[in-house]
Design a protein around this motif. Structure first.
Motif, PDB file in Angstrom:
ATOM      1  N   VAL A  89       9.647  -4.683  -3.363  1.00 29.17           N
ATOM      2  CA  VAL A  89       9.013  -3.367  -3.278  1.00 29.17           C
ATOM      3  C   VAL A  89       7.642  -3.422  -3.947  1.00 29.17           C
ATOM      4  O   VAL A  89       6.655  -2.879  -3.420  1.00 29.17           O
ATOM      5  CB  VAL A  89       9.919  -2.285  -3.912  1.00 29.17           C
ATOM      6  N   ASP A  90       7.548  -4.093  -5.094  1.00 25.50           N
ATOM      7  CA  ASP A  90       6.252  -4.249  -5.765  1.00 25.50           C
ATOM      8  C   ASP A  90       5.262  -4.992  -4.869  1.00 25.50           C
ATOM      9  O   ASP A  90       4.106  -4.593  -4.742  1.00 25.50           O
ATOM     10  CB  ASP A  90       6.418  -5.001  -7.083  1.00 25.50           C
ATOM     11  N   LEU A  91       5.717  -6.045  -4.260  1.00 30.33           N
ATOM     12  CA  LEU A  91       4.859  -6.809  -3.359  1.00 30.33           C
ATOM     13  C   LEU A  91       4.425  -5.974  -2.167  1.00 30.33           C
ATOM     14  O   LEU A  91       3.271  -6.023  -1.739  1.00 30.33           O
ATOM     15  CB  LEU A  91       5.583  -8.078  -2.890  1.00 30.33           C
ATOM     16  N   THR A  92       5.303  -5.169  -1.646  1.00 32.98           N
ATOM     17  CA  THR A  92       4.974  -4.296  -0.514  1.00 32.98           C
ATOM     18  C   THR A  92       3.894  -3.292  -0.899  1.00 32.98           C
ATOM     19  O   THR A  92       2.949  -3.075  -0.140  1.00 32.98           O
ATOM     20  CB  THR A  92       6.239  -3.556  -0.042  1.00 32.98           C
ATOM     21  N   PHE A  93       4.028  -2.697  -2.078  1.00 41.12           N
ATOM     22  CA  PHE A  93       3.016  -1.733  -2.515  1.00 41.12           C
ATOM     23  C   PHE A  93       1.662  -2.404  -2.750  1.00 41.12           C
ATOM     24  O   PHE A  93       0.623  -1.855  -2.415  1.00 41.12           O
ATOM     25  CB  PHE A  93       3.476  -0.980  -3.762  1.00 41.12           C
ATOM     26  N   VAL A  94       1.662  -3.585  -3.321  1.00 40.66           N
ATOM     27  CA  VAL A  94       0.406  -4.311  -3.531  1.00 40.66           C
ATOM     28  C   VAL A  94      -0.255  -4.638  -2.199  1.00 40.66           C
ATOM     29  O   VAL A  94      -1.459  -4.450  -2.014  1.00 40.66           O
ATOM     30  CB  VAL A  94       0.650  -5.589  -4.369  1.00 40.66           C
ATOM     31  N   LEU A  95       0.513  -5.104  -1.249  1.00 46.49           N
ATOM     32  CA  LEU A  95      -0.036  -5.406   0.078  1.00 46.49           C
ATOM     33  C   LEU A  95      -0.550  -4.150   0.776  1.00 46.49           C
ATOM     34  O   LEU A  95      -1.579  -4.176   1.455  1.00 46.49           O
ATOM     35  CB  LEU A  95       1.004  -6.117   0.934  1.00 46.49           C
ATOM     36  N   LEU A  96       0.144  -3.030   0.591  1.00 47.52           N
ATOM     37  CA  LEU A  96      -0.294  -1.768   1.180  1.00 47.52           C
ATOM     38  C   LEU A  96      -1.636  -1.326   0.584  1.00 47.52           C
ATOM     39  O   LEU A  96      -2.549  -0.908   1.314  1.00 47.52           O
ATOM     40  CB  LEU A  96       0.773  -0.693   0.967  1.00 47.52           C
TER      41      LEU A  96
END
Length: 135
Positions: A19-26
């Motif tokens: 989830v952290d990685l997804t938010f960073v990519l977003l």
């Protein structure tokens, strides 16, 4: 002596790092998308003169300790100063002038420069001084 470990195999997946990685990519995607949009591309017409209007037009008038007057770095007389300032005033009506007088220069000479600026119609005048350093 054998150490027995009572480890239990994982039966669920920890999704917090994903989830952290997804938010960073977003966030990276949003920043890159808005940075890439620069407006509509058009072919701008060329101006007939090559003078850039965005250049600063501040002129510096210096009076040294001997009473010699300089416009930027070129020595001028009062008459030459007035004609140069009139030429500059006709090209750009609102340009600022800064006057730098040497500490021991004659006050009357600086007043003559101020008088020339007044006759030409320059309204944006600044006097340069050093900052007093407190101890």
């Amino acid at each position: 002596m054998k150490i027995q470990s009572k480890r239990k195999p994982y039966d669920d997946i920890n999704i917090t790092p994903m989830v952290d990685l997804t938010f960073v990519l977003l966030v990276i995607f949003i920043l890159m998308t808005t940075a890439a949009i620069q407006g509509v591309k058009v072919n701008l017409p060329k101006a007939s003169s090559s003078v850039s209007l965005a250049q600063p037009t501040t002129k510096a008038i210096t009076v040294d300790s001997a009473g010699q007057i300089y416009l930027d770095t070129f020595p001028v007389t009062l008459d030459e100063l007035e004609s140069e300032l009139r030429t500059l005033k006709s090209a750009t009506p609102e340009f600022p002038v800064v006057i730098k007088g040497d500490r021991v220069s004659q006050y009357g000479r600086i007043m003559e420069v101020l008088d020339v600026c007044g006759r030409v119609g320059i309204t944006q005048i600044g006097l340069v001084s050093e900052r007093v350093r407190s101890s």
